[in-house]
Design a protein around this motif. Sequence first.
Motif, PDB file in Angstrom:
ATOM      1  N   GLU A   1       3.763  -1.212 -13.666  1.00 16.28           N
ATOM      2  CA  GLU A   1       4.236  -1.630 -12.342  1.00 16.28           C
ATOM      3  C   GLU A   1       3.121  -1.530 -11.304  1.00 16.28           C
ATOM      4  N   MET A   2       2.337  -0.456 -11.384  1.00 18.72           N
ATOM      5  CA  MET A   2       1.209  -0.280 -10.464  1.00 18.72           C
ATOM      6  C   MET A   2       0.197  -1.415 -10.639  1.00 18.72           C
ATOM      7  N   ASN A   3      -0.113  -1.782 -11.884  1.00 19.17           N
ATOM      8  CA  ASN A   3      -1.064  -2.864 -12.142  1.00 19.17           C
ATOM      9  C   ASN A   3      -0.545  -4.199 -11.606  1.00 19.17           C
ATOM     10  N   ASN A   4       0.737  -4.446 -11.827  1.00 15.81           N
ATOM     11  CA  ASN A   4       1.322  -5.705 -11.347  1.00 15.81           C
ATOM     12  C   ASN A   4       1.262  -5.791  -9.822  1.00 15.81           C
ATOM     13  N   LEU A   5       1.537  -4.692  -9.151  1.00 20.98           N
ATOM     14  CA  LEU A   5       1.511  -4.667  -7.689  1.00 20.98           C
ATOM     15  C   LEU A   5       0.084  -4.853  -7.159  1.00 20.98           C
ATOM     16  N   CYS A   6      -0.856  -4.078  -7.690  1.00 16.94           N
ATOM     17  CA  CYS A   6      -2.228  -4.091  -7.158  1.00 16.94           C
ATOM     18  C   CYS A   6      -2.950  -5.396  -7.468  1.00 16.94           C
ATOM     19  N   ASN A   7      -2.577  -6.032  -8.566  1.00 22.00           N
ATOM     20  CA  ASN A   7      -3.224  -7.291  -8.937  1.00 22.00           C
ATOM     21  C   ASN A   7      -2.806  -8.456  -8.034  1.00 22.00           C
TER      22      ASN A   7
ATOM     23  N   VAL B   1       0.841  -1.206   0.000  1.00 23.66           N
ATOM     24  CA  VAL B   1       0.000   0.000   0.000  1.00 23.66           C
ATOM     25  C   VAL B   1       0.874   1.253   0.000  1.00 23.66           C
ATOM     26  N   ASP B   2       1.934   1.242   0.828  1.00 26.86           N
ATOM     27  CA  ASP B   2       2.868   2.380   0.856  1.00 26.86           C
ATOM     28  C   ASP B   2       3.500   2.594  -0.517  1.00 26.86           C
ATOM     29  N   LYS B   3       3.886   1.485  -1.145  1.00 29.61           N
ATOM     30  CA  LYS B   3       4.523   1.580  -2.460  1.00 29.61           C
ATOM     31  C   LYS B   3       3.534   2.100  -3.501  1.00 29.61           C
ATOM     32  N   ALA B   4       2.282   1.649  -3.425  1.00 33.23           N
ATOM     33  CA  ALA B   4       1.256   2.104  -4.376  1.00 33.23           C
ATOM     34  C   ALA B   4       1.029   3.614  -4.221  1.00 33.23           C
ATOM     35  N   GLU B   5       0.989   4.097  -2.982  1.00 34.76           N
ATOM     36  CA  GLU B   5       0.800   5.529  -2.750  1.00 34.76           C
ATOM     37  C   GLU B   5       1.975   6.329  -3.305  1.00 34.76           C
TER      38      GLU B   5
ATOM     39  N   SER C   1      -6.942   2.714  -9.847  1.00 39.37           N
ATOM     40  CA  SER C   1      -7.887   3.321 -10.778  1.00 39.37           C
ATOM     41  C   SER C   1      -7.621   4.814 -10.977  1.00 39.37           C
ATOM     42  N   CYS C   2      -7.153   5.492  -9.913  1.00 37.85           N
ATOM     43  CA  CYS C   2      -6.749   6.901 -10.064  1.00 37.85           C
ATOM     44  C   CYS C   2      -5.743   7.039 -11.193  1.00 37.85           C
ATOM     45  N   LEU C   3      -4.776   6.128 -11.194  1.00 36.95           N
ATOM     46  CA  LEU C   3      -3.710   6.156 -12.195  1.00 36.95           C
ATOM     47  C   LEU C   3      -4.210   5.655 -13.550  1.00 36.95           C
ATOM     48  N   ASN C   4      -4.877   4.495 -13.557  1.00 37.96           N
ATOM     49  CA  ASN C   4      -5.251   3.865 -14.828  1.00 37.96           C
ATOM     50  C   ASN C   4      -6.208   4.706 -15.663  1.00 37.96           C
ATOM     51  N   VAL C   5      -7.215   5.260 -15.035  1.00 41.93           N
ATOM     52  CA  VAL C   5      -8.191   6.058 -15.795  1.00 41.93           C
ATOM     53  C   VAL C   5      -7.502   7.274 -16.411  1.00 41.93           C
ATOM     54  N   PHE C   6      -6.704   7.977 -15.609  1.00 41.95           N
ATOM     55  CA  PHE C   6      -5.982   9.143 -16.124  1.00 41.95           C
ATOM     56  C   PHE C   6      -5.033   8.741 -17.257  1.00 41.95           C
TER      57      PHE C   6
ATOM     58  N   THR D   1      10.742   9.602 -23.930  1.00 40.64           N
ATOM     59  CA  THR D   1      11.231   8.836 -22.768  1.00 40.64           C
ATOM     60  C   THR D   1      10.317   9.050 -21.564  1.00 40.64           C
ATOM     61  N   GLY D   2       9.736  10.255 -21.466  1.00 42.22           N
ATOM     62  CA  GLY D   2       8.791  10.539 -20.393  1.00 42.22           C
ATOM     63  C   GLY D   2       7.542   9.690 -20.523  1.00 42.22           C
ATOM     64  N   LYS D   3       7.075   9.534 -21.748  1.00 39.57           N
ATOM     65  CA  LYS D   3       5.894   8.699 -21.985  1.00 39.57           C
ATOM     66  C   LYS D   3       6.189   7.240 -21.653  1.00 39.57           C
ATOM     67  N   LEU D   4       7.394   6.800 -21.999  1.00 33.61           N
ATOM     68  CA  LEU D   4       7.806   5.431 -21.690  1.00 33.61           C
ATOM     69  C   LEU D   4       7.828   5.203 -20.188  1.00 33.61           C
ATOM     70  N   GLU D   5       8.361   6.176 -19.439  1.00 34.84           N
ATOM     71  CA  GLU D   5       8.377   6.071 -17.967  1.00 34.84           C
ATOM     72  C   GLU D   5       6.970   5.950 -17.406  1.00 34.84           C
ATOM     73  N   LEU D   6       6.042   6.728 -17.957  1.00 40.30           N
ATOM     74  CA  LEU D   6       4.656   6.684 -17.486  1.00 40.30           C
ATOM     75  C   LEU D   6       4.024   5.322 -17.772  1.00 40.30           C
ATOM     76  N   ASN D   7       4.296   4.780 -18.945  1.00 39.83           N
ATOM     77  CA  ASN D   7       3.783   3.445 -19.288  1.00 39.83           C
ATOM     78  C   ASN D   7       4.327   2.376 -18.341  1.00 39.83           C
ATOM     79  N   LEU D   8       5.618   2.492 -18.024  1.00 36.42           N
ATOM     80  CA  LEU D   8       6.235   1.515 -17.116  1.00 36.42           C
ATOM     81  C   LEU D   8       5.678   1.636 -15.699  1.00 36.42           C
ATOM     82  N   LEU D   9       5.458   2.877 -15.251  1.00 41.65           N
ATOM     83  CA  LEU D   9       4.874   3.087 -13.926  1.00 41.65           C
ATOM     84  C   LEU D   9       3.457   2.525 -13.852  1.00 41.65           C
ATOM     85  N   ALA D  10       2.688   2.734 -14.926  1.00 44.82           N
ATOM     86  CA  ALA D  10       1.315   2.207 -14.962  1.00 44.82           C
ATOM     87  C   ALA D  10       1.327   0.684 -14.913  1.00 44.82           C
TER      88      ALA D  10
END
Length: 479
Positions: free
Chosen positions: A193-199, A158-162, A211-216, A182-191
């Motif tokens: 990573e967030m999905n892998n963690l939350c799943n 949870v701390d990591k997700a926040e 969902s805050c992240l994914n929808v945006f 490269t900025g777009k690539l970083e955002l894709n990787l973060l998204a």
Amino acid sequence: MAKLKNIIRQLSDSDYISIHESLMENSAEKSAHLLKAMRERSLSDNKIMDELGVNTNAYYTLRSRLNQKIEEYLLQQMENPRTDLIKKVANINEVIFTKKKAIAIATLKKIEKELLDYDLPSELTVVYKTLRKLHINTPDHFTYSQLYNKHVAYMLAVDKAEEMLSQYFKKYGEYSLSREETGKLELNLLAEEMNNLCNLYESHRLYVYQSCLNVFHRLFVAEEIHESSDKEPIEDILDRVHNVLNSYYLDSIYHHLQLTYELLRLEYYNHYKVYRKAEDYYEEVNDATSTLLTNYSLHTYPAQYLISKLERAIRVGEEETLYEENELLFHDFECDFDDIPKYVTYVVYRSLSCFYVQKYSEAARWINNLLNETSLKKYPYAQLEVKAILALQYCLMNDYDLFNQLTNSIQRQVRILGKDNSESIVIFTKILKISVSDVKRDKYNKIKALVEKFNRFEMVNFAPTKLVKMDEAFINRLC
């Protein structure tokens, strides 16, 4: 204002009377009068201001204070189970030392059930650690050791997700100004990573953050034109989160995230051009603009709303109302100068609001202050856009010396970045140069042809020049 009126009208009679009496007892007669006017009479804001004998700024302050008083009263009336649970966890040692073992275990099991329901992993680790100790002589010691380890891992998740959520929106702000792939690539990787963690977990809290992240991300980075068939539909996500937030409405984090999801719904309907539905959320979000910009950067990118607000104003023909409205919305707003993407977006929004009421000197002052206080060398494309908006003000002010200095600076920067990468800015400055030119012949047709060409460009990331309404009135103004 509509939000405050709705809250007041939905108060129970007993709550309304209590709040009114409290205001009178504390010598807040004007606030009490405002409360009564909104509750019992259908008066316009101007009529209420006349009755109170206050100007617009004082009325806005009065409204804000009344809203705060009502919120404080309502919070006092409700028992917050999360706070109650945390107090119970803090008193666990008292239970261990003063109660019999069976009673202590039963108490802890009850607290465990409530904590699981509210998805509070940090407090659960304390409960499982204590249950593990109490079962040191039984086989359940192993069970509670496993549960303790599991929830320590979950707490860290949870701390990591926040942390990832706040990092994502920080990087999105940088990407919106830089336009770097490269900025777009970083955002894709973060998204990802967030999905892998939350799943990894069945958790409504992680689902809300995810969902805050994914929808945006799907609206502004992946830029989905149509809903992807292999992903959960965005509207379903928003509905599911809405149910979670309503189910745990006394959770303070969820209470505040309601605004984030109202903004996401607004942006979702804007994205798919369902403007009628977007209007259902506009007023609620708009009333909270200052709060959104001040307090919500860790859970969304609030500066995006200012761009959407400008786009809406242009679409419905209300761009001239922004200037006066800003005096109310940003009455006591203090921008975070360390958050450069948000600060730049805010200043450009204020500048364009001045432009639309022909206050060109004030519009130029906003941008000059920005350029003097903040270095945009890290964001050359954003710097070009900002300078182009400033050049427009100099053009309309007929300040040819400053205009020529600035356009020369823009041209040098374009040569460095490449014309192919700055084509819209090249055309924008050509329009302005024709405007200030002494050659009168065919000026209107030349500007109109370039405006038509400019309007074919799509708005990419941070591009405030695309927020200049280039209609007939604009062309005539330049001629």
